[in-house]
Design an enzyme around this catalytic site. Sequence first.
Site, PDB file in Angstrom:
ATOM      1  CG  ASN A   1      -7.902  -1.906  -5.232  1.00 34.52           C
ATOM      2  OD1 ASN A   1      -7.002  -2.719  -5.003  1.00 34.52           O
ATOM      3  ND2 ASN A   1      -8.139  -0.886  -4.423  1.00 34.52           N
TER       4      ASN A   1
ATOM      5  CG  ASP B   1      -2.094   0.934   1.093  1.00 36.64           C
ATOM      6  OD1 ASP B   1      -2.338   1.419  -0.038  1.00 36.64           O
ATOM      7  OD2 ASP B   1      -2.767   1.195   2.111  1.00 36.64           O
TER       8      ASP B   1
HETATM    9  C1  IPE Z   1      -5.533  -2.733  -0.303  1.00 38.85           C
HETATM   10  O1  IPE Z   1      -5.111  -1.416  -0.479  1.00 38.85           O
HETATM   11  C2  IPE Z   1      -5.539  -3.447  -1.615  1.00 38.85           C
HETATM   12  C3  IPE Z   1      -4.234  -3.651  -2.250  1.00 38.85           C
HETATM   13  C4  IPE Z   1      -3.079  -3.335  -1.727  1.00 38.85           C
HETATM   14  C5  IPE Z   1      -4.241  -4.278  -3.547  1.00 38.85           C
HETATM   15  P1  IPE Z   1      -6.167  -0.215  -0.597  1.00 38.85           P
HETATM   16  O2  IPE Z   1      -5.388   1.036  -0.702  1.00 38.85           O
HETATM   17  O3  IPE Z   1      -7.133  -0.487  -1.670  1.00 38.85           O
HETATM   18  O4  IPE Z   1      -6.912  -0.322   0.819  1.00 38.85           O
HETATM   19  P2  IPE Z   1      -7.878   0.705   1.570  1.00 38.85           P
HETATM   20  O5  IPE Z   1      -9.056   0.904   0.695  1.00 38.85           O
HETATM   21  O6  IPE Z   1      -7.128   1.958   1.795  1.00 38.85           O
HETATM   22  O7  IPE Z   1      -8.211   0.027   2.859  1.00 38.85           O
HETATM   23  C1  IPE Z   2      -1.519   0.200  -3.411  1.00 34.03           C
HETATM   24  O1  IPE Z   2      -1.278   1.560  -3.429  1.00 34.03           O
HETATM   25  C2  IPE Z   2      -1.777  -0.366  -4.780  1.00 34.03           C
HETATM   26  C3  IPE Z   2      -3.183  -0.779  -5.023  1.00 34.03           C
HETATM   27  C4  IPE Z   2      -4.143  -0.742  -4.151  1.00 34.03           C
HETATM   28  C5  IPE Z   2      -3.502  -1.264  -6.346  1.00 34.03           C
HETATM   29  P1  IPE Z   2      -2.478   2.614  -3.482  1.00 34.03           P
HETATM   30  O2  IPE Z   2      -2.838   2.852  -4.887  1.00 34.03           O
HETATM   31  O3  IPE Z   2      -3.598   2.166  -2.601  1.00 34.03           O
HETATM   32  O4  IPE Z   2      -1.781   3.909  -2.867  1.00 34.03           O
HETATM   33  P2  IPE Z   2      -2.399   4.907  -1.808  1.00 34.03           P
HETATM   34  O5  IPE Z   2      -2.896   4.111  -0.656  1.00 34.03           O
HETATM   35  O6  IPE Z   2      -3.504   5.636  -2.501  1.00 34.03           O
HETATM   36  O7  IPE Z   2      -1.265   5.803  -1.445  1.00 34.03           O
HETATM   37 MG    MG Z   3      -4.026   2.423  -0.652  1.00 31.97          MG
END
Ligand code: IPE
Ligand code: IPE
Ligand code: MG
Length: 246
Positions: A69, A21
Amino acid sequence: MTNIELIDRNKLPQHIAIIMDGNGRWAKEKGKLRVFGHKEGVESVRDVLEGAVDLGVPYLTLYTFSTENWKRPKLEVTALMELLVSSIAKETRTMMKNGVRLNAIGNLDELPSKAVKSLKKCMEDTSTNTKCTLTLALSYSARWEITDAVKSIAKAAVEGEVDVNNITETTFAQYLNSYPLPDPELMIRTSGEKRISNYLLWQLAYAELYFTDKLWPDFRRADLYEAVLEFQNRERRFGLTSEQLK
Ligand code: IPE
Ligand code: IPE
Ligand code: MG
């Protein structure tokens, strides 16, 4: 001494699960588009995977794209799916070199056909590798997985293949999409968020949870080793008392 030398190879977590993340925030900090963070995140995947192989961790599972997502802006979803395809093609060589077998969990039917095709090809190409199983959780959520398992086990019961009175935790686990992966012993989440976000809810029942403020594109093998070291310093009691473990 580097961290890898401090790690007790006889007490390694056999399965590490990671919530990668913070890609978006990493890019934003640099004044770039979110997708730039996702691209850099692939570099972290390669380094952490090689780090896990060098250490001797047999199972690594990465939360790559969640069911939730799909609700992101279309442009980002498309970019992520394209990145998936190009990264798989690019990384197959690294996987072969390191003895990594690719595996996937999640509702793969939801993925674009190009992504499914490249996943299947890489899974086939790497199927005889035995050092480490890399599982990508794609279009995955634990509630989807559990609901799907309930459907399958109910069907098996109706068809007389399963006796309801004999359903145990072990039989139920066999209906999960992740079967036969062992339960993760260590779960790492980057970016400072302290939540599970619908990841492996059943399998993480007794995992040690490790949270770090590092954003995923900054997380590299040395950070993995730090997490493993902390894991080895924890007392895993599984409901027992400390005295019972001695
Ligand atoms: C969790 O990350 C999913 C992945 C890392 C693929 P998100 O960024 O989507 O999670 P939330 O929504 O902040 O909890
Ligand atoms: C994790 O990074 C990757 C996926 C969830 C696909 P994020 O895209 O959630 O990055 P933040 O949390 O917005 O910084
Ligand atoms: Mg995230």
